[in-house]
Design a protein around this motif. Structure first.
Motif, mmCIF file in Angstrom:
data_model
loop_
_atom_site.group_PDB
_atom_site.id
_atom_site.type_symbol
_atom_site.label_atom_id
_atom_site.label_comp_id
_atom_site.label_asym_id
_atom_site.label_seq_id
_atom_site.Cartn_x
_atom_site.Cartn_y
_atom_site.Cartn_z
ATOM 1 N N ILE A 80 0.833 -1.208 0.000
ATOM 2 C CA ILE A 80 0.000 0.000 0.000
ATOM 3 C C ILE A 80 0.865 1.253 0.000
ATOM 4 O O ILE A 80 0.705 2.150 -0.830
ATOM 5 C CB ILE A 80 -0.954 0.003 1.216
ATOM 6 C CG1 ILE A 80 -1.906 -1.192 1.114
ATOM 7 C CG2 ILE A 80 -1.744 1.307 1.275
ATOM 8 C CD1 ILE A 80 -2.822 -1.355 2.294
ATOM 9 N N SER A 81 1.841 1.304 0.918
ATOM 10 C CA SER A 81 2.633 2.539 0.957
ATOM 11 C C SER A 81 3.531 2.621 -0.282
ATOM 12 O O SER A 81 3.857 3.710 -0.744
ATOM 13 C CB SER A 81 3.437 2.664 2.251
ATOM 14 O OG SER A 81 4.180 1.524 2.476
ATOM 15 N N MET A 82 3.884 1.474 -0.841
ATOM 16 C CA MET A 82 4.603 1.491 -2.115
ATOM 17 C C MET A 82 3.743 2.184 -3.169
ATOM 18 O O MET A 82 4.195 3.075 -3.885
ATOM 19 C CB MET A 82 4.876 0.042 -2.543
ATOM 20 C CG MET A 82 5.698 -0.088 -3.760
ATOM 21 S SD MET A 82 7.364 -0.479 -3.282
ATOM 22 C CE MET A 82 7.411 -2.228 -3.504
ATOM 23 N N GLY A 83 2.463 1.773 -3.229
ATOM 24 C CA GLY A 83 1.544 2.378 -4.192
ATOM 25 C C GLY A 83 1.405 3.872 -3.968
ATOM 26 O O GLY A 83 1.382 4.665 -4.923
ATOM 27 N N VAL A 84 1.325 4.261 -2.679
ATOM 28 C CA VAL A 84 1.187 5.678 -2.354
ATOM 29 C C VAL A 84 2.405 6.453 -2.857
ATOM 30 O O VAL A 84 2.285 7.516 -3.474
ATOM 31 C CB VAL A 84 1.042 5.858 -0.825
ATOM 32 C CG1 VAL A 84 1.153 7.319 -0.439
ATOM 33 C CG2 VAL A 84 -0.283 5.288 -0.350
ATOM 34 N N LEU A 85 3.589 5.883 -2.608
ATOM 35 C CA LEU A 85 4.814 6.589 -2.988
ATOM 36 C C LEU A 85 4.928 6.702 -4.512
ATOM 37 O O LEU A 85 5.300 7.752 -5.039
ATOM 38 C CB LEU A 85 6.035 5.864 -2.418
ATOM 39 C CG LEU A 85 6.193 5.988 -0.903
ATOM 40 C CD1 LEU A 85 7.229 5.006 -0.387
ATOM 41 C CD2 LEU A 85 6.599 7.401 -0.515
ATOM 42 N N VAL A 86 4.586 5.602 -5.211
ATOM 43 C CA VAL A 86 4.648 5.624 -6.675
ATOM 44 C C VAL A 86 3.745 6.736 -7.218
ATOM 45 O O VAL A 86 4.141 7.555 -8.040
ATOM 46 C CB VAL A 86 4.212 4.259 -7.252
ATOM 47 C CG1 VAL A 86 3.999 4.339 -8.747
ATOM 48 C CG2 VAL A 86 5.250 3.200 -6.923
ATOM 49 N N LYS A 87 2.522 6.768 -6.674
ATOM 50 C CA LYS A 87 1.549 7.766 -7.126
ATOM 51 C C LYS A 87 2.048 9.184 -6.810
ATOM 52 O O LYS A 87 1.972 10.086 -7.640
ATOM 53 C CB LYS A 87 0.222 7.485 -6.405
ATOM 54 C CG LYS A 87 -0.884 8.487 -6.630
ATOM 55 C CD LYS A 87 -2.159 7.956 -5.952
ATOM 56 C CE LYS A 87 -3.235 9.007 -5.780
ATOM 57 N NZ LYS A 87 -3.080 10.007 -4.778
ATOM 58 N N LEU A 88 2.605 9.345 -5.593
ATOM 59 C CA LEU A 88 3.045 10.673 -5.178
ATOM 60 C C LEU A 88 4.197 11.182 -6.046
ATOM 61 O O LEU A 88 4.233 12.347 -6.428
ATOM 62 C CB LEU A 88 3.514 10.636 -3.723
ATOM 63 C CG LEU A 88 2.459 10.937 -2.672
ATOM 64 C CD1 LEU A 88 3.065 10.770 -1.296
ATOM 65 C CD2 LEU A 88 1.931 12.348 -2.844
ATOM 66 N N ILE A 89 5.134 10.298 -6.343
ATOM 67 C CA ILE A 89 6.285 10.737 -7.136
ATOM 68 C C ILE A 89 5.812 11.208 -8.505
ATOM 69 O O ILE A 89 6.211 12.266 -8.999
ATOM 70 C CB ILE A 89 7.326 9.600 -7.261
ATOM 71 C CG1 ILE A 89 7.956 9.317 -5.903
ATOM 72 C CG2 ILE A 89 8.399 9.962 -8.274
ATOM 73 C CD1 ILE A 89 8.898 8.136 -5.869
ATOM 74 N N ARG A 90 4.925 10.414 -9.099
ATOM 75 C CA ARG A 90 4.405 10.795 -10.424
ATOM 76 C C ARG A 90 3.623 12.109 -10.338
ATOM 77 O O ARG A 90 3.814 13.019 -11.130
ATOM 78 C CB ARG A 90 3.506 9.667 -10.942
ATOM 79 C CG ARG A 90 3.001 9.824 -12.366
ATOM 80 C CD ARG A 90 4.091 9.603 -13.370
ATOM 81 N NE ARG A 90 4.397 10.818 -14.122
ATOM 82 C CZ ARG A 90 5.298 10.856 -15.105
ATOM 83 N NH1 ARG A 90 5.995 9.777 -15.436
ATOM 84 N NH2 ARG A 90 5.551 11.973 -15.727
#
Lengths: 270, 261
Positions: free
Chosen positions: A175-185
């Motif tokens: 989940i936090s991986m997904g959050v970070l991926v989304k945030l970086i983009r």
């Protein structure tokens, strides 16, 4: 103004006897996400420190926004760093300050904004990473993923022209991986800046990168759009992208033949 | 075999010299960085609290007991000669000249010095110092210099408190417990102790010790290998090196200050 923000030319860097970079050339564009990938220990983090002027190359040059980082005077280097954001692997939050004060730190150090303005800015930046509600927590109370998001908010506090992410996905749950991926983009697109992501998490990184450099053994061994890399015919890149255990990078650390070592007992070891 | 031994000896000597060099360069960077505190006294005050005030308790307790013990010992030694009125002179001179600066510095190295090393070393290990650099904030100016100055100012103050409490401890034992005359206690001390020669020299010692202890402590933290093992070693080195430095310097300073008595 050219389209290239960071220009690395024939850069060599050694650590003691070990060659880390053996003549690297890179051109990182002013906009978009550039990923730098490679196995652990290839000096990806070192590369970010070289770009940030914390380490000095043995030869070659690194230019950021037209300035040779390693020929700048301290004051000029610090002025340049104010326009660079960097996200450390651990987050590198100041542990004696609250989340709010951590994000406010660069603003308080480098601007003369009044308290209410700083408060507005900090809450906006925290809102952008979804942690406005955590403003009063201390770093020790945050999970690893949250700490990285706070560090992101801090990295964008001064509205930099670029952000460097050092292994942003390491050790994160899905989940936090997904959050970070989304945030970086999202941060990259909203702020319209240059993002450099150093990582060895192939799937996540390829999903957001616009351009990828693969380094190994001190050299750039592949580069291009993620799709080009996925279609690459190079054995090495195939192994890396698909995460295979054996291939050009052997499964076994170099050793004597098994027979010598285990059966006949003639090996050098005791 | 022998060659290996000589080689490792040389390597150790070289690495020791390198450390010494790094330590001096570090000092050269730290001293000018103290200017920054003129504009931000808050940084210094916060550190004075954690370095100085939080060391106060151990200093007061130690001072009290050291004063009491010397009073007791010197009473037993002097009473045979009927010179027990000189207990206060004995106590005050030994405290002001030697014990207060040295014992305070040793306690300070153990309590505040090791804490400084651990704190700075941990900041390094968790990339907080690197992070500051990348935020265009000089960690020497923001982290090191305030701690350095705070330690340098705190130690002489703690030494003064140690002396004062030590004298009170001696008074309690000599006058309240052993029944010496209070007037004699104070007047003897006043007559035999010189403000400049005894008190002032002791404070100079303390300032020198403060400088050296805090230099070793912050340098060891800043220079440590950023692993748990490296941090542990650095903290140990702080206590060992600064204690040895204090004792060695104390001999040199004593010889210089009181050698012509």
């Amino acid at each position: 103004m050219t389209d290239t923000l960071i220009n690395i030319r024939d850069m060599h860097f050694n650590r003691g006897e070990r060659v880390i970079f053996d003549g690297i050339d890179m051109a990182i564009p002013r906009k978009g996400i550039t990923a730098i990938m490679g196995p652990s220990g290839t000096g990806k983090t070192t590369l970010l420190k070289l770009i940030g002027g914390q380490l000095f190359p043995d030869s070659g040059s690194i230019e950021v926004d037209g300035q040779n980082v390693h020929q700048l005077k301290t004051a000029q280097l610090y002025a340049l760093r104010k326009r660079m954001g960097m996200l450390f692997q651990s987050g590198a939050l100041l542990t004696d300050l609250s989340v709010f004060d951590n994000v406010a730190y660069p603003l308080r150090e480098h601007t003369k904004l009044n308290q209410s303005m700083i408060r507005q800015l900090v809450l906006l930046k925290l809102h952008a990473v979804g942690l406005r509600g955590a403003a009063d927590l201390m770093p020790a109370e945050l999970s690893g993923g949250m700490a990285r998001r706070v560090a992101m908010a801090r990295a964008i506090a001064l509205d930099p022209m670029m952000i460097m992410y050092d292994e942003p996905f390491t050790g994160q749950d899905p989940i936090s991986m997904g959050v970070l991926v989304k945030l970086i983009r999202e941060l990259n697109d909203v702020l319209d800046i240059c993002s450099i992501v150093v990582s060895h998490d192939v799937r996540e990184t390829l999903s957001i990168a616009d351009y990828v450099y693969v380094i190994s053994d001190g050299k750039v061994i592949g580069q291009g759009h993620p799709d080009e890399l996925k279609a690459s015919t190079s054995e090495w890149i195939k192994q890396f992208v698909d995460g295979e255990a054996d291939g050009p990078v052997p499964f076994h650390y170099p050793a004597e033949a098994v027979v010598e070592d285990l059966v006949t007992g003639n090996g050098k070891r005791r | 075999m022998l060659l290996d031994y000589i080689q490792s000896l040389g390597r150790q000597a070289l690495s020791a010299l390198q450390r010494l060099g790094r330590g001096n360069l570090f000092l050269l960077q730290t001293i000018p960085a103290m200017r920054g505190m003129l504009f931000r006294p808050g940084l210094l005050i916060r550190q004075m609290f954690s370095v100085g005030v939080q060391t106060l308790l151990i200093i007061v307790v130690a001072g009290l007991f050291v004063g009491m013990v010397i009073a007791l010992q010197s009473y037993y030694a002097l009473v045979d000669f009927g010179a027990e009125d000189s207990v206060s002179v004995m106590v005050v001179l030994s405290l002001f000249r030697e014990l207060s600066p040295v014992v305070t510095a040793l306690l300070f190295a153990g309590r505040a010095g090791s804490a400084l090393t651990a704190e700075i070393g941990l900041m390094k290990a968790t990339e907080q110092l690197s992070g500051m650099e990348m935020m265009a904030v000089n960690p020497i100016e923001r982290v090191i210099a305030p701690r350095f100055l705070a330690g340098f100012i705190s130690l002489p103050l703690l030494t003064a408190i140690f002396s004062a409490v030590g004298v009170v401890g001696a008074y309690l034992v000599a006058v309240e417990l052993l029944g010496l005359d209070a007037g004699a206690f104070w007047s003897q001390a006043k007559a035999k102790v010189d403000l400049y020669h005894d008190l002032f020299n002791g404070m100079i010692k303390s300032a020198v010790f403060g400088f050296v202890v805090v230099w070793i402590a912050v340098f060891e933290g800043y220079d440590c290998v950023p692993t748990s093992d490296g941090l542990g070693r650095a903290t140990t080195r702080t206590v060992v090196h600064s204690s040895l430095a204090v004792l060695g310097l104390d001999f040199v300073l004593t010889a210089l200050m009181f050698g012509d008595d």
